[in-house]
Design a protein around this motif. Structure first.
Motif, PDB file in Angstrom:
ATOM      1  N   LEU A  22     -35.182 -30.216 -48.030  1.00 35.62           N
ATOM      2  CA  LEU A  22     -35.673 -29.025 -47.315  1.00 35.62           C
ATOM      3  C   LEU A  22     -36.383 -28.344 -48.401  1.00 35.62           C
ATOM      4  CD1 LEU A  22     -32.684 -28.869 -45.170  1.00 35.62           C
ATOM      5  CD2 LEU A  22     -34.856 -28.760 -44.200  1.00 35.62           C
ATOM      6  N   LEU A  25     -40.109 -28.364 -47.268  1.00 38.36           N
ATOM      7  CA  LEU A  25     -40.814 -28.010 -45.912  1.00 38.36           C
ATOM      8  C   LEU A  25     -41.897 -27.396 -46.065  1.00 38.36           C
ATOM      9  CD1 LEU A  25     -37.961 -25.843 -44.305  1.00 38.36           C
ATOM     10  CD2 LEU A  25     -38.962 -27.916 -43.288  1.00 38.36           C
ATOM     11  N   ARG A  28     -45.103 -31.393 -45.971  1.00 35.11           N
ATOM     12  CA  ARG A  28     -45.420 -32.885 -45.158  1.00 35.11           C
ATOM     13  C   ARG A  28     -44.669 -32.741 -43.720  1.00 35.11           C
ATOM     14  NH1 ARG A  28     -42.921 -36.893 -47.628  1.00 35.11           N
ATOM     15  NH2 ARG A  28     -42.146 -35.741 -49.623  1.00 35.11           N
ATOM     16  N   TYR A  33     -41.242 -30.604 -38.602  1.00 35.68           N
ATOM     17  CA  TYR A  33     -40.470 -29.356 -39.203  1.00 35.68           C
ATOM     18  C   TYR A  33     -41.627 -28.102 -39.349  1.00 35.68           C
ATOM     19  CZ  TYR A  33     -37.664 -33.203 -40.763  1.00 35.68           C
ATOM     20  OH  TYR A  33     -36.672 -34.450 -40.896  1.00 35.68           O
ATOM     21  N   ASN A  89     -27.996 -26.360 -42.684  1.00 29.78           N
ATOM     22  CA  ASN A  89     -28.541 -27.353 -42.426  1.00 29.78           C
ATOM     23  C   ASN A  89     -28.624 -28.326 -43.612  1.00 29.78           C
ATOM     24  OD1 ASN A  89     -30.664 -29.386 -41.992  1.00 29.78           O
ATOM     25  ND2 ASN A  89     -32.200 -28.005 -41.788  1.00 29.78           N
ATOM     26  N   HIS A  95     -25.875 -36.853 -41.351  1.00 24.17           N
ATOM     27  CA  HIS A  95     -25.470 -38.229 -40.735  1.00 24.17           C
ATOM     28  C   HIS A  95     -24.638 -39.062 -41.649  1.00 24.17           C
ATOM     29  CE1 HIS A  95     -28.783 -36.248 -38.487  1.00 24.17           C
ATOM     30  NE2 HIS A  95     -29.443 -36.503 -39.488  1.00 24.17           N
ATOM     31  N   ILE A 116     -33.684 -28.299 -37.632  1.00 24.59           N
ATOM     32  CA  ILE A 116     -35.277 -27.812 -37.220  1.00 24.59           C
ATOM     33  C   ILE A 116     -35.679 -28.486 -36.044  1.00 24.59           C
ATOM     34  CG2 ILE A 116     -37.406 -27.512 -37.996  1.00 24.59           C
ATOM     35  CD1 ILE A 116     -36.326 -26.789 -40.874  1.00 24.59           C
ATOM     36  N   SER A 117     -35.550 -29.939 -36.314  1.00 31.88           N
ATOM     37  CA  SER A 117     -36.112 -30.770 -35.204  1.00 31.88           C
ATOM     38  C   SER A 117     -34.968 -31.296 -34.331  1.00 31.88           C
ATOM     39  CB  SER A 117     -36.645 -32.258 -36.001  1.00 31.88           C
ATOM     40  OG  SER A 117     -35.434 -32.841 -36.732  1.00 31.88           O
ATOM     41  N   VAL A 119     -32.904 -33.762 -33.376  1.00 25.26           N
ATOM     42  CA  VAL A 119     -32.421 -34.931 -33.813  1.00 25.26           C
ATOM     43  C   VAL A 119     -32.076 -35.974 -32.917  1.00 25.26           C
ATOM     44  CG1 VAL A 119     -31.372 -34.152 -36.351  1.00 25.26           C
ATOM     45  CG2 VAL A 119     -30.072 -33.979 -34.163  1.00 25.26           C
TER      46      VAL A 119
HETATM   47  O1  CA2 Z   1     -34.095 -31.467 -38.411  1.00 28.79           O
HETATM   48  C1  CA2 Z   1     -33.510 -30.992 -39.298  1.00 28.79           C
HETATM   49  O2  CA2 Z   1     -33.682 -29.869 -39.850  1.00 28.79           O
HETATM   50  C2  CA2 Z   1     -33.054 -32.063 -40.223  1.00 28.79           C
HETATM   51  O3  CA2 Z   1     -31.827 -31.519 -40.722  1.00 28.79           O
HETATM   52  C3  CA2 Z   1     -34.062 -32.130 -41.474  1.00 28.79           C
HETATM   53  C4  CA2 Z   1     -33.657 -33.439 -42.380  1.00 28.79           C
HETATM   54  C5  CA2 Z   1     -33.259 -34.788 -41.626  1.00 28.79           C
HETATM   55  O4  CA2 Z   1     -32.767 -35.563 -42.497  1.00 28.79           O
HETATM   56  C6  CA2 Z   1     -32.105 -34.666 -40.586  1.00 28.79           C
HETATM   57  O5  CA2 Z   1     -32.310 -35.588 -39.926  1.00 28.79           O
HETATM   58  C7  CA2 Z   1     -32.800 -33.393 -39.550  1.00 28.79           C
HETATM   59  C8  CA2 Z   1     -34.836 -33.770 -43.430  1.00 28.79           C
HETATM   60  C9  CA2 Z   1     -35.253 -32.720 -44.140  1.00 28.79           C
HETATM   61  C10 CA2 Z   1     -36.350 -33.108 -45.141  1.00 28.79           C
HETATM   62  O6  CA2 Z   1     -37.578 -32.344 -44.864  1.00 28.79           O
HETATM   63  C11 CA2 Z   1     -38.749 -32.554 -45.123  1.00 28.79           C
HETATM   64  C12 CA2 Z   1     -39.752 -31.812 -45.123  1.00 28.79           C
HETATM   65  C13 CA2 Z   1     -40.957 -32.088 -45.334  1.00 28.79           C
HETATM   66  C14 CA2 Z   1     -41.162 -33.392 -45.950  1.00 28.79           C
HETATM   67  C15 CA2 Z   1     -40.448 -34.156 -46.117  1.00 28.79           C
HETATM   68  C16 CA2 Z   1     -38.874 -33.988 -45.566  1.00 28.79           C
END
Ligand code: CA2
Length: 157
Positions: A22, A25, A28, A33, A89, A95, A116-117, A119
């Motif tokens: 995170l 954030l 990418r 996100y 978060n 998971h 944030i998303s 899931v």
């Molecule tokens: O939707 C969410 O907040 C998640 O917790 C975000 C996690 C993901 O593995 C969960 O399934 C859902 C991933 C966070 C990674 O965030 C990034 C942001 C920018 C670029 C790459 C990764």
């Protein structure tokens, strides 16, 4: 200087924990996100806390054990009456991590699980959460504004 019998008001704290990746954030995957960076999210949390009269402490780590340690610490702070709970978060550990499930239960700490998303609209491996059965509530898919909503929820439990 207040004497030993006088009561002083101590603002309660909410701990906002962000797990692995995170810190990336805003750099990418904006479709998933959004464009806000982690410092933007932490500012949003501080503003939500200021409006609600609670102190906000934000931490991020890529290490599962650090999240476990911080949940234990939060449990002690809640028991001492200094903290309301945790917005968590846990990123991908959501998971996979029985350890985080056990830490939330073991620490008896009110946790709002946040993503944030949405899931549930994504890959099947993101549909299961080890956090959810131990969480007080869940906020999913509302973007980074979900952090402010989770903070408000903890003030109203
Ligand atoms: O939707 C969410 O907040 C998640 O917790 C975000 C996690 C993901 O593995 C969960 O399934 C859902 C991933 C966070 C990674 O965030 C990034 C942001 C920018 C670029 C790459 C990764």
């Amino acid at each position: 200087m207040p004497g030993p019998s006088s009561q002083t008001f101590q603002m309660k704290t909410i701990l906002v924990l962000n797990g692995p990746n995170l810190n990336l954030l805003g750099t990418r995957e904006p479709a998933q996100y959004g464009h806000d960076t982690l410092p933007d999210v932490e500012r949003l949390c501080a503003e939500a806390g200021a409006k609600l009269g609670v102190a906000i402490e934000c931490r991020q780590t890529n290490h599962e054990g650090a999240l476990v340690d911080w949940l234990h610490e939060a449990g002690r702070e809640v028991a001492a009456g200094r903290m309301l709970g945790v917005v968590l978060n846990a990123g991908a550990y959501t998971h996979t991590s029985v350890a985080l499930h056990d830490a939330i239960k073991g620490a008896s700490v009110p946790v709002i699980e946040l993503h944030i998303s949405n899931v549930h609209a994504r890959e099947a491996f993101r549909h299961h959460s080890f956090i959810s059965p131990a969480a007080r509530g869940i906020i999913v898919g509302l973007g980074v504004k979900g952090y402010a909503l989770a903070i408000e929820a903890l003030t109203q439990l």
